[in-house]
Design an enzyme around this catalytic site. Structure first.
Site, PDB file in Angstrom:
ATOM      1  N   GLU A 170      76.522  37.255 -62.790  1.00  0.00           N
ATOM      2  CA  GLU A 170      76.596  37.177 -61.321  1.00  0.00           C
ATOM      3  C   GLU A 170      77.354  35.918 -60.885  1.00  0.00           C
ATOM      4  O   GLU A 170      78.127  35.954 -59.926  1.00  0.00           O
ATOM      5  CB  GLU A 170      75.177  37.196 -60.745  1.00  0.00           C
ATOM      6  CG  GLU A 170      74.468  38.535 -60.893  1.00  0.00           C
ATOM      7  CD  GLU A 170      73.041  38.472 -60.413  1.00  0.00           C
ATOM      8  OE1 GLU A 170      72.739  39.091 -59.377  1.00  0.00           O
ATOM      9  OE2 GLU A 170      72.228  37.767 -61.062  1.00  0.00           O
ATOM     10  N   ALA A 223      69.450  33.816 -65.757  1.00  0.00           N
ATOM     11  CA  ALA A 223      68.482  32.874 -65.195  1.00  0.00           C
ATOM     12  C   ALA A 223      67.544  32.460 -66.318  1.00  0.00           C
ATOM     13  O   ALA A 223      67.477  33.126 -67.352  1.00  0.00           O
ATOM     14  CB  ALA A 223      67.684  33.574 -64.098  1.00  0.00           C
TER      15      ALA A 223
HETATM   16  N1  T1G Z   1      66.049  32.417 -70.373  1.00  0.00           N
HETATM   17  C1  T1G Z   1      65.317  31.621 -71.194  1.00  0.00           C
HETATM   18  N2  T1G Z   1      65.388  31.640 -72.564  1.00  0.00           N
HETATM   19  C2  T1G Z   1      66.254  32.499 -73.099  1.00  0.00           C
HETATM   20  C3  T1G Z   1      67.059  33.374 -72.309  1.00  0.00           C
HETATM   21  C4  T1G Z   1      66.939  33.296 -70.889  1.00  0.00           C
HETATM   22  N3  T1G Z   1      67.665  34.055 -70.068  1.00  0.00           N
HETATM   23  N4  T1G Z   1      67.810  34.117 -73.151  1.00  0.00           N
HETATM   24  C5  T1G Z   1      67.499  33.714 -74.398  1.00  0.00           C
HETATM   25  N5  T1G Z   1      66.572  32.762 -74.374  1.00  0.00           N
HETATM   26  C6  T1G Z   1      65.994  32.050 -75.529  1.00  0.00           C
HETATM   27  C7  T1G Z   1      65.171  32.969 -76.433  1.00  0.00           C
HETATM   28  O1  T1G Z   1      63.847  33.073 -75.979  1.00  0.00           O
HETATM   29  C8  T1G Z   1      65.272  32.249 -77.764  1.00  0.00           C
HETATM   30  O2  T1G Z   1      64.368  31.182 -77.719  1.00  0.00           O
HETATM   31  C9  T1G Z   1      66.680  31.676 -77.742  1.00  0.00           C
HETATM   32  O3  T1G Z   1      67.060  31.639 -76.355  1.00  0.00           O
HETATM   33  C10 T1G Z   1      67.681  32.517 -78.480  1.00  0.00           C
HETATM   34  O4  T1G Z   1      67.589  33.862 -78.007  1.00  0.00           O
HETATM   35  C11 T1G Z   1      68.877  36.184 -61.122  1.00  0.00           C
HETATM   36  C12 T1G Z   1      67.035  37.691 -62.662  1.00  0.00           C
HETATM   37  C13 T1G Z   1      71.539  35.942 -74.978  1.00  0.00           C
HETATM   38  C14 T1G Z   1      71.891  38.061 -76.168  1.00  0.00           C
HETATM   39  O5  T1G Z   1      68.111  39.259 -69.970  1.00  0.00           O
HETATM   40  O6  T1G Z   1      69.517  39.017 -74.366  1.00  0.00           O
HETATM   41  O7  T1G Z   1      69.428  36.488 -64.922  1.00  0.00           O
HETATM   42  O8  T1G Z   1      62.828  31.979 -79.425  1.00  0.00           O
HETATM   43  O9  T1G Z   1      66.739  34.834 -80.156  1.00  0.00           O
HETATM   44  O10 T1G Z   1      69.593  37.182 -80.642  1.00  0.00           O
HETATM   45  O11 T1G Z   1      69.832  38.196 -61.631  1.00  0.00           O
HETATM   46  O12 T1G Z   1      68.802  36.075 -75.961  1.00  0.00           O
HETATM   47  O13 T1G Z   1      64.620  30.375 -80.021  1.00  0.00           O
HETATM   48  O14 T1G Z   1      62.682  29.651 -78.573  1.00  0.00           O
HETATM   49  O15 T1G Z   1      67.502  36.300 -78.253  1.00  0.00           O
HETATM   50  O16 T1G Z   1      71.423  35.467 -80.317  1.00  0.00           O
HETATM   51  C15 T1G Z   1      68.924  38.089 -67.649  1.00  0.00           C
HETATM   52  C16 T1G Z   1      68.322  37.570 -72.293  1.00  0.00           C
HETATM   53  C17 T1G Z   1      67.867  37.122 -67.246  1.00  0.00           C
HETATM   54  C18 T1G Z   1      69.453  37.945 -71.412  1.00  0.00           C
HETATM   55  C19 T1G Z   1      71.143  36.001 -77.399  1.00  0.00           C
HETATM   56  N6  T1G Z   1      69.387  37.743 -68.987  1.00  0.00           N
HETATM   57  N7  T1G Z   1      68.768  37.023 -73.560  1.00  0.00           N
HETATM   58  O17 T1G Z   1      70.531  36.765 -78.367  1.00  0.00           O
HETATM   59  O18 T1G Z   1      69.163  34.956 -79.560  1.00  0.00           O
HETATM   60  S1  T1G Z   1      67.233  37.551 -65.662  1.00  0.00           S
HETATM   61  C20 T1G Z   1      68.917  38.376 -70.064  1.00  0.00           C
HETATM   62  C21 T1G Z   1      69.301  37.835 -74.515  1.00  0.00           C
HETATM   63  C22 T1G Z   1      68.480  37.074 -64.565  1.00  0.00           C
HETATM   64  C23 T1G Z   1      69.343  37.060 -62.235  1.00  0.00           C
HETATM   65  C24 T1G Z   1      68.304  37.504 -63.165  1.00  0.00           C
HETATM   66  C25 T1G Z   1      69.588  37.198 -75.839  1.00  0.00           C
HETATM   67  C26 T1G Z   1      71.056  36.789 -76.042  1.00  0.00           C
HETATM   68  P1  T1G Z   1      63.602  30.782 -78.989  1.00  0.00           P
HETATM   69  P2  T1G Z   1      67.666  35.080 -79.043  1.00  0.00           P
HETATM   70  P3  T1G Z   1      70.215  36.118 -79.832  1.00  0.00           P
END
Ligand code: T1G
Length: 699
Positions: free
Chosen positions: A102, A60
């Site tokens: 999901e 998300a």
């Molecule tokens: N939402 C918004 N921005 C995101 C994002 C996300 N989910 N994931 C990454 N970004 C942005 C991040 O801030 C950065 O921005 C850029 O993307 C690159 O990320 C309903 C509730 C995917 C493994 O927890 O683990 O789904 O700083 O620097 O090292 O059940 O990002 O460049 O402006 O980390 O290559 C669950 C979170 C959400 C995964 C890539 N998902 N992301 O790593 O790049 S909750 C997560 C990561 C959810 C549902 C629920 C990592 C990555 P900027 P990065 P990276």
């Protein structure tokens, strides 16, 4: 276009393109629902869902949390996909995470590149999988495996996912082409839509007691955290309720998490970690130098750990020590540490050998002539550091970066001992350096932007969270720690026992209490550092007399099985030692301290407010760029609970008005200059600003 739908003969392709990580923003959700409507009504026989860019959906859109939820919600998107009356195939590359995974579980079939990984990391954000993950995953892989995936938040690679039955097909090559071939294969076989929702949960004999014991383990593994326990409740609901009710149960628990302080704190840390490596004024026009080979001076515990950090990232290291014997000991310890990782299954034998082979020992400075960067990790003495740096100045090639791992000393003074101060920088690792993720990058007055940019990029490359710090005694982390450690000493001499102080901070969520940390690090380290200070610099003797007395009794901490506690030589278990209580009482008498009972609340407040007040001073002086940087330092370097967001975020949650009032009261009560409220704190309260407002202005 965020989402496009294309018909290719008998196949429909839903393509998502929302860089950088295809987060499921409102626009993407809406686009998918529109595509599903198109797909339902056309002549295609199967649908492939694929993403552009470097990864499948990474969840998300975290930026949307804390704002009013907009339709369509992700559960609605997933239900729409799952309800399609033709096979829907998710084609995964990169990472399918959270809501992205999901969504894939709502598709009827899942295929992926061998390099892909999947996971439900919501718990790391204080959330739970709120779009069907807690209901669908147990149906697919059983209760235990599902609980482990969701409560750890760990990703699994494509091979593991295939073995678990999460993926149906794994391949190499062109993802879209392979996925479409797989879709056509399913059509040929007459495969029907396969809804996970209709599966019953495999009975892996997980009963009420199993859930209770799992909760018990979680209380230890995820001490103080709410979301993990809610995940267990959702999976328990999945076993006891029809799918639709389970989904509603999950959603209500999810909404509780979204609104929770813990999730707000963990989301703050998520973004603060990603912002920390950015240095205003040093943009993409400043090209980092190429770093292909590293030199490290000092094969002690820190030097060895630093060497492993680089070898773990595939960067060759020359590890230099002043003696063959010291070198052998250092190399042997590295070998032992890799052995432990192999025995714990974290590394294969082959991987450990590959990494060890990247570390070459040396005793001759000449071996450092061609390295791109050298990190000095020798004894904390300015004289020794200056000798090392003037030697490096002689032997290292022009353009090499000369870095010091000092924890306290003046990097400007170290830089001045060379003819190239612009190439000198502080790279302050935290022990054990191959484990701790924090790296303080200390910019000295002359350090060039290019060197700072190189250090930041290199920090990320070796898997650290690099945070920029200015030069002062102890930089960000240790400077604040001195205030925190002072309060631990004063609370003890005023009446609290070590065990009370440590349990108060542990209950708050700290990984360890201040006195146990002292015993672990070794009380002689602080003692030697104090010996190098003047009486004035040492400050109030009540704030170190107990520590000094214990060291002079040979109680150096865990390594001596005696420090603030006594330690069982077998089990390492610590227990209160009446000898220490006598030492404390003796010192109190010596300094005329009237002892009294201290409440847990007072102890907690004094420790946290000491950190916070110093944090504001550090921000005001520009030693730290942002409050979020301080939070990242404390969460990744000092065991501050991430679910509290770090000391500065925590101050914001408490309300700066309240924080100022409490500090002012401590100042009035003690008259101690260190309790004088920080100017910046007073300014923000006076102007009714938050830290975010201030950062906004100061960028
Ligand atoms: N939402 C918004 N921005 C995101 C994002 C996300 N989910 N994931 C990454 N970004 C942005 C991040 O801030 C950065 O921005 C850029 O993307 C690159 O990320 C309903 C509730 C995917 C493994 O927890 O683990 O789904 O700083 O620097 O090292 O059940 O990002 O460049 O402006 O980390 O290559 C669950 C979170 C959400 C995964 C890539 N998902 N992301 O790593 O790049 S909750 C997560 C990561 C959810 C549902 C629920 C990592 C990555 P900027 P990065 P990276």
């Amino acid at each position: 276009m965020l989402v496009s739908f294309q018909q290719l003969d008998d196949l429909g392709v839903i393509r998502i393109d929302n860089p950088p990580v295809n987060a499921l923003s409102q626009g993407v959700r809406e686009g998918i629902c529109d595509a599903v409507k198109l797909a339902q009504g056309d002549g295609t026989k199967a649908i492939v869902v694929v993403c552009e860019g470097r990864t499948f959906i990474a969840g998300a859109d975290i930026n949307e949390f804390g704002k009013p939820m907009q339709e369509p919600t992700l559960p609605q998107v997933n239900t729409a996909l799952e309800s399609l009356t033709k096979p829907v195939i998710a084609a995964i590359h990169g990472t399918a995470l959270g809501g992205g995974f999901e969504l894939a579980l709502s598709c009827h079939y899942r295929c992926a590149l061998t390099s892909a990984s999947v996971g439900l990391p919501e718990v790391t954000l204080g959330l739970l999988p709120g779009a069907g993950g807690t209901q669908r995953l147990p149906r697919l892989i059983g209760v235990k495996a599902a609980l482990d995936m969701m409560t750890t938040g760990k990703k699994i690679n494509a091979t593991e996912a295939l073995d678990l039955g999460v993926l149906d097909r794994v391949f190499d090559g062109d993802l879209t082409r392979c996925a479409m071939e797989y879709a056509r294969e399913l059509i040929t076989e007459g495969a029907r839509p396969r809804q996970i929702r209709d599966l019953s949960i495999p009975n892996d004999s997980f009963d009420k007691d199993s859930f209770e014991s799992y909760r018990g383990q979680l209380n230890k593994r995820k001490r103080g955290q709410e979301a993990p326990q809610k995940i267990v409740s959702c999976v328990e609901a999945a076993m006891g309720m029809p799918f639709k009710e389970g989904l509603a149960f999950e959603r209500s628990r999810f909404m509780e998490c979204v609104k929770s302080e813990q999730s707000a704190a963990l989301r703050h840390i998520f973004f603060a970690e990603r912002q920390a490596p950015r240095v205003p004024g040093i943009d993409k026009s400043v090209t980092p130098r190429v770093v292909q080979r590293i030199g490290i001076i000092g094969a002690g515990t820190m030097g060895g750990g630093i060497a492993m950090s680089f070898a773990n990232a595939g960067i060759p290291v020359t590890l230099l020590d002043s003696s063959e014997e010291g070198l052998e000991k250092g190399i042997a310890l590295i070998g032992k540490n890799y052995g432990v990782s192999v025995s714990k299954g974290k590394l294969s034998e082959h991987q450990a050998m590959e990494r060890e082979a990247l570390i070459t020992g040396a005793v001759d400075y000449g071996k450092l002539a061609d390295v791109d960067l050298v990190i000095e990790a020798v004894f904390e003495s300015m004289d020794v550091k200056r000798q090392v740096f003037s030697r490096l100045d002689e032997v290292c090639k022009q353009g090499a970066i000369l870095a010091t791992n000092t924890s306290y000393l003046d990097v400007n003074e170290i830089a001045a001992s060379t003819s190239r101060p612009q190439d000198v920088v502080g790279l302050h690792f935290f022990s054990p350096a191959n484990v701790m993720r924090l790296l303080e990058v200390v910019k000295a007055e002359s350090t060039s932007d290019e060197v700072v940019a190189t250090a930041m990029a290199l920090g990320k490359r070796i898997g650290k969270v690099p945070v920029l710090a200015g030069v002062c005694y102890g930089f960000i982390g240790n400077r604040m720690l001195r205030q925190y450690a002072r309060e631990a000493q004063l609370c003890m001499i005023e009446g609290a026992e070590p065990a009370q102080i440590d349990s108060v901070l542990m209950n708050f969520g700290m990984a360890m209490g201040p006195l146990s940390v002292g015993d672990l690090a070794g009380l002689d380290i602080g003692y030697k550092a104090r010996q190098a200070l003047t009486e004035k610099q040492k400050g109030d003797p009540r704030s170190y007399c107990i520590a000094d007395a214990l060291v002079e009794l040979g109680r150096l901490g865990q390594k001596a099985e005696a420090g603030y506690y006594k330690y069982d030589p077998e089990t390492r278990a610590r227990s209160t030692d009446p000898v220490v209580l006598d030492v404390i009482r003796e010192q109190a008498r010596k300094y005329g301290v009237q002892r009294r009972a201290l409440s847990d609340e007072e102890i907690l407040n004094r420790h946290l407010l000491a950190l916070i007040n110093e944090g504001f001073r550090i921000l005001d002086e520009g030693i730290a760029q942002r409050a979020g940087d301080i939070d990242v330092v404390y969460v990744h370097g000092y065991g501050f609970p991430a679910y509290r967001g770090g000391p500065m975020f925590y101050a914001g949650q408490r309300g700066l008005v309240n924080v100022l009032k409490e500090i002012e009261r401590l100042y009035e009560d003690t008259g101690e200059p260190y309790w004088a409220p920080a100017t910046l704190l007073k300014k923000l309260v006076a102007e009714d600003l938050t830290l975010n407002d201030w950062i906004g202005v100061n960028g």
